[in-house]
Motif scaffolding. Structure first.
Motif, PDB file in Angstrom:
ATOM      1  N   PRO A  80      13.895   9.630   1.463  1.00  0.00           N
ATOM      2  CA  PRO A  80      13.253  10.432   3.285  1.00  0.00           C
ATOM      3  C   PRO A  80      13.396   9.938   4.334  1.00  0.00           C
ATOM      4  O   PRO A  80      12.840  10.179   4.581  1.00  0.00           O
ATOM      5  N   ARG A  81      14.639   9.536   3.952  1.00  0.00           N
ATOM      6  CA  ARG A  81      14.845   9.189   5.319  1.00  0.00           C
ATOM      7  C   ARG A  81      15.535  10.533   5.215  1.00  0.00           C
ATOM      8  O   ARG A  81      15.410  11.442   6.969  1.00  0.00           O
ATOM      9  N   ASP A  82      16.896  11.663   4.509  1.00  0.00           N
ATOM     10  CA  ASP A  82      16.897  12.546   4.824  1.00  0.00           C
ATOM     11  C   ASP A  82      15.675  13.684   5.432  1.00  0.00           C
ATOM     12  O   ASP A  82      15.256  14.742   5.839  1.00  0.00           O
ATOM     13  N   LEU A  83      14.517  13.975   4.581  1.00  0.00           N
ATOM     14  CA  LEU A  83      13.614  14.293   4.860  1.00  0.00           C
ATOM     15  C   LEU A  83      12.865  14.114   6.811  1.00  0.00           C
ATOM     16  O   LEU A  83      12.882  15.138   7.485  1.00  0.00           O
ATOM     17  N   ALA A  84      12.907  12.768   7.130  1.00  0.00           N
ATOM     18  CA  ALA A  84      12.163  12.395   8.434  1.00  0.00           C
ATOM     19  C   ALA A  84      13.826  13.382   9.040  1.00  0.00           C
ATOM     20  O   ALA A  84      12.980  13.665   9.954  1.00  0.00           O
ATOM     21  N   ALA A  85      14.673  13.528   9.258  1.00  0.00           N
ATOM     22  CA  ALA A  85      15.833  13.821   9.748  1.00  0.00           C
ATOM     23  C   ALA A  85      15.671  15.151   9.559  1.00  0.00           C
ATOM     24  O   ALA A  85      15.447  16.192  10.803  1.00  0.00           O
ATOM     25  N   TYR A  86      14.735  16.400   8.712  1.00  0.00           N
ATOM     26  CA  TYR A  86      14.690  17.304   8.327  1.00  0.00           C
ATOM     27  C   TYR A  86      13.042  17.940   9.446  1.00  0.00           C
ATOM     28  O   TYR A  86      12.711  18.664  10.322  1.00  0.00           O
ATOM     29  N   GLU A  87      11.989  16.563   9.355  1.00  0.00           N
ATOM     30  CA  GLU A  87      11.289  16.906  10.105  1.00  0.00           C
ATOM     31  C   GLU A  87      11.753  16.930  11.524  1.00  0.00           C
ATOM     32  O   GLU A  87      10.264  17.377  12.401  1.00  0.00           O
ATOM     33  N   LYS A 104       2.306  11.939  -4.396  1.00  0.00           N
ATOM     34  CA  LYS A 104       2.110  12.494  -6.159  1.00  0.00           C
ATOM     35  C   LYS A 104       2.464  14.516  -6.443  1.00  0.00           C
ATOM     36  O   LYS A 104       3.108  14.824  -7.319  1.00  0.00           O
ATOM     37  N   GLU A 105       3.127  14.623  -5.040  1.00  0.00           N
ATOM     38  CA  GLU A 105       3.140  15.483  -5.371  1.00  0.00           C
ATOM     39  C   GLU A 105       4.511  16.112  -4.958  1.00  0.00           C
ATOM     40  O   GLU A 105       5.252  16.417  -5.721  1.00  0.00           O
ATOM     41  N   CYS A 106       5.382  15.565  -3.747  1.00  0.00           N
ATOM     42  CA  CYS A 106       5.950  15.877  -3.794  1.00  0.00           C
ATOM     43  C   CYS A 106       7.923  14.693  -3.835  1.00  0.00           C
ATOM     44  O   CYS A 106       8.785  14.562  -3.613  1.00  0.00           O
ATOM     45  N   TRP A 107       7.267  13.182  -3.344  1.00  0.00           N
ATOM     46  CA  TRP A 107       7.817  11.247  -3.494  1.00  0.00           C
ATOM     47  C   TRP A 107       8.196  11.680  -2.610  1.00  0.00           C
ATOM     48  O   TRP A 107       9.032  10.425  -2.344  1.00  0.00           O
ATOM     49  N   ASN A 108       7.524  11.891  -1.811  1.00  0.00           N
ATOM     50  CA  ASN A 108       7.744  11.401  -0.320  1.00  0.00           C
ATOM     51  C   ASN A 108       7.500   9.973   0.126  1.00  0.00           C
ATOM     52  O   ASN A 108       6.377   9.724  -0.935  1.00  0.00           O
ATOM     53  N   LEU A 109       7.359   8.826   0.639  1.00  0.00           N
ATOM     54  CA  LEU A 109       6.198   7.759   0.657  1.00  0.00           C
ATOM     55  C   LEU A 109       5.711   8.249   1.656  1.00  0.00           C
ATOM     56  O   LEU A 109       4.845   8.562   3.044  1.00  0.00           O
ATOM     57  N   THR A 110       4.595   7.018   1.429  1.00  0.00           N
ATOM     58  CA  THR A 110       2.778   7.488   1.625  1.00  0.00           C
ATOM     59  C   THR A 110       2.342   5.866   1.527  1.00  0.00           C
ATOM     60  O   THR A 110       2.230   6.057   0.199  1.00  0.00           O
ATOM     61  N   ASP A 111       0.642   6.070   2.460  1.00  0.00           N
ATOM     62  CA  ASP A 111       0.102   5.540   1.281  1.00  0.00           C
ATOM     63  C   ASP A 111      -1.606   6.340   1.713  1.00  0.00           C
ATOM     64  O   ASP A 111      -2.668   5.208   0.955  1.00  0.00           O
ATOM     65  N   SER A 112      -1.530   7.242   1.245  1.00  0.00           N
ATOM     66  CA  SER A 112      -2.647   8.124   0.934  1.00  0.00           C
ATOM     67  C   SER A 112      -1.801   8.719  -0.480  1.00  0.00           C
ATOM     68  O   SER A 112      -0.596   8.990  -0.394  1.00  0.00           O
ATOM     69  N   GLU A 113      -2.816   9.885  -1.409  1.00  0.00           N
ATOM     70  CA  GLU A 113      -2.149  10.410  -2.293  1.00  0.00           C
ATOM     71  C   GLU A 113      -1.260  11.126  -2.334  1.00  0.00           C
ATOM     72  O   GLU A 113      -0.090  11.517  -2.819  1.00  0.00           O
ATOM     73  N   LEU A 114      -1.626  12.372  -0.741  1.00  0.00           N
ATOM     74  CA  LEU A 114      -0.267  12.858  -0.652  1.00  0.00           C
ATOM     75  C   LEU A 114      -0.069  12.601   0.442  1.00  0.00           C
ATOM     76  O   LEU A 114      -1.413  11.574   1.753  1.00  0.00           O
ATOM     77  N   CYS A 115       1.677  12.647   0.803  1.00  0.00           N
ATOM     78  CA  CYS A 115       1.939  12.594   2.573  1.00  0.00           C
ATOM     79  C   CYS A 115       1.085  13.354   3.738  1.00  0.00           C
ATOM     80  O   CYS A 115       0.499  14.285   2.813  1.00  0.00           O
ATOM     81  N   PRO A 116       1.509  13.334   4.257  1.00  0.00           N
ATOM     82  CA  PRO A 116       0.885  13.721   5.803  1.00  0.00           C
ATOM     83  C   PRO A 116       0.995  15.364   5.470  1.00  0.00           C
ATOM     84  O   PRO A 116       0.512  16.675   5.978  1.00  0.00           O
ATOM     85  N   ILE A 117       2.825  15.441   4.802  1.00  0.00           N
ATOM     86  CA  ILE A 117       3.224  17.866   4.817  1.00  0.00           C
ATOM     87  C   ILE A 117       2.423  17.908   3.967  1.00  0.00           C
ATOM     88  O   ILE A 117       1.943  18.901   4.245  1.00  0.00           O
ATOM     89  N   CYS A 118       2.120  17.247   2.850  1.00  0.00           N
ATOM     90  CA  CYS A 118       2.115  17.687   1.610  1.00  0.00           C
ATOM     91  C   CYS A 118       0.363  18.233   1.704  1.00  0.00           C
ATOM     92  O   CYS A 118      -0.409  19.086   1.548  1.00  0.00           O
ATOM     93  N   ALA A 119      -0.203  17.384   2.372  1.00  0.00           N
ATOM     94  CA  ALA A 119      -1.860  17.436   2.777  1.00  0.00           C
ATOM     95  C   ALA A 119      -2.337  18.250   4.077  1.00  0.00           C
ATOM     96  O   ALA A 119      -3.504  18.918   3.915  1.00  0.00           O
ATOM     97  N   ASP A 120      -0.775  18.889   4.517  1.00  0.00           N
ATOM     98  CA  ASP A 120      -1.336  19.736   5.679  1.00  0.00           C
ATOM     99  C   ASP A 120      -1.443  20.714   5.255  1.00  0.00           C
ATOM    100  O   ASP A 120      -0.428  22.255   4.852  1.00  0.00           O
ATOM    101  N   PRO A 121      -2.211  21.865   5.263  1.00  0.00           N
ATOM    102  CA  PRO A 121      -2.920  23.731   5.291  1.00  0.00           C
ATOM    103  C   PRO A 121      -2.226  24.080   5.737  1.00  0.00           C
ATOM    104  O   PRO A 121      -2.204  25.211   4.935  1.00  0.00           O
ATOM    105  N   THR A 158       0.520  -1.051  -0.333  1.00  0.00           N
ATOM    106  CA  THR A 158      -0.027   0.125   0.183  1.00  0.00           C
ATOM    107  C   THR A 158       1.255   1.197  -0.346  1.00  0.00           C
ATOM    108  O   THR A 158       0.223   2.457   0.405  1.00  0.00           O
ATOM    109  N   VAL A 159       2.146   0.967   0.067  1.00  0.00           N
ATOM    110  CA  VAL A 159       3.427   2.392   0.386  1.00  0.00           C
ATOM    111  C   VAL A 159       3.723   2.595  -0.631  1.00  0.00           C
ATOM    112  O   VAL A 159       3.555   2.048  -1.596  1.00  0.00           O
ATOM    113  N   HIS A 160       3.082   4.516  -1.469  1.00  0.00           N
ATOM    114  CA  HIS A 160       3.893   4.209  -2.404  1.00  0.00           C
ATOM    115  C   HIS A 160       3.933   6.044  -2.582  1.00  0.00           C
ATOM    116  O   HIS A 160       4.090   6.119  -1.604  1.00  0.00           O
ATOM    117  N   TYR A 161       4.968   6.555  -3.714  1.00  0.00           N
ATOM    118  CA  TYR A 161       5.114   7.678  -3.605  1.00  0.00           C
ATOM    119  C   TYR A 161       3.759   8.763  -3.844  1.00  0.00           C
ATOM    120  O   TYR A 161       2.888   9.128  -4.187  1.00  0.00           O
TER     121      TYR A 161
END
Ligand code: ZN
Length: 198
Positions: free
Chosen positions: A89-96, A59-76, A54-57
């Motif tokens: 994605p591990r680098d992304l996690a480090a900044y998060e 569609k906006e930022c190419w992070n790993l997610t199980d939804s269309e958008l990852c939680p970061i892109c989906a956050d208004p 179920t995990v894929h990229y």
């Protein structure tokens, strides 16, 4: 002659093919699994299979997610006009983990490496350029401080500058050649704050 029957040997060999798992750890894990209640083993294998299917990229930022958008892109509340470009994605996690960065990300899934035959079209650069057609004010290049990361940063600088969008490089407070993943949060945030124009 093998000390264990072939099914145990096979399990040990499969586990030892995972990153960071040597022969000894693989053996320890195998015996641990063999001592687990069958329903617990099933839960583990089902979880692995479920995540894998179920995990894929995003569609906006190419992070790993199980939804269309990852939680970061989906956050208004996230600032979509600032995009931080990272290699994995591990680098992304480090900044998060710093909890300080309020923009969004773009995951390249690699870096340009002429030595390994990885060119600009082998990483998600085209997708980054497509995103820049939207309302973007700054691109922060946070690729690693390795030869490949630096080559990629220079390349992105050349691509983005003609668009008129500000493009910056994080400060080299991050240890040279060091993996971002292993850098502490304070150092990472300082590197972002001290970024310079490319
Ligand atoms: Zn995303």
């Amino acid at each position: 002659m093998d000390a264990y029957s072939s099914k145990i040997t096979k399990l040990v060999s499969e586990l030892s093919s995972l990153p960071g798992i040597g022969a000894k750890s693989a053996q320890r894990l195998a015996f641990h699994i063999l001592n687990m209640p069958p329903e617990q083993v099933k839960k583990l294998t089902d979880t692995i299979m479920d995540a894998r299917t179920t995990v894929h990229y995003c569609k906006e930022c190419w992070n790993l997610t199980d939804s269309e958008l990852c939680p970061i892109c989906a956050d208004p509340r996230r600032d979509k006009t600032t995009i931080m470009v990272v290699e994995t994605p591990r680098d992304l996690a480090a900044y998060e983990k710093t909890g300080k960065y309020k923009g969004v990300y773009h995951v390249l899934h690699g870096a340009i490496s002429p030595m390994l035959g990885i060119g600009p079209s082998d990483i998600r650069l085209k997708e980054l350029m497509t995103r820049l057609q939207g309302d973007v004010h700054e691109v922060i290049v946070a690729t690693n401080f390795t030869l490949e990361g630096e080559t990629t940063a220079t390349y992105i600088g050349k691509l983005v500058k003609p668009t008129g969008i500000r493009v910056t490089r994080i400060a080299s407070g991050v240890p040279v050649g060091g993996d971002l993943e292993y850098t502490d949060e304070v150092t990472l945030m300082r590197a972002v704050e001290g970024r310079v124009d490319l």
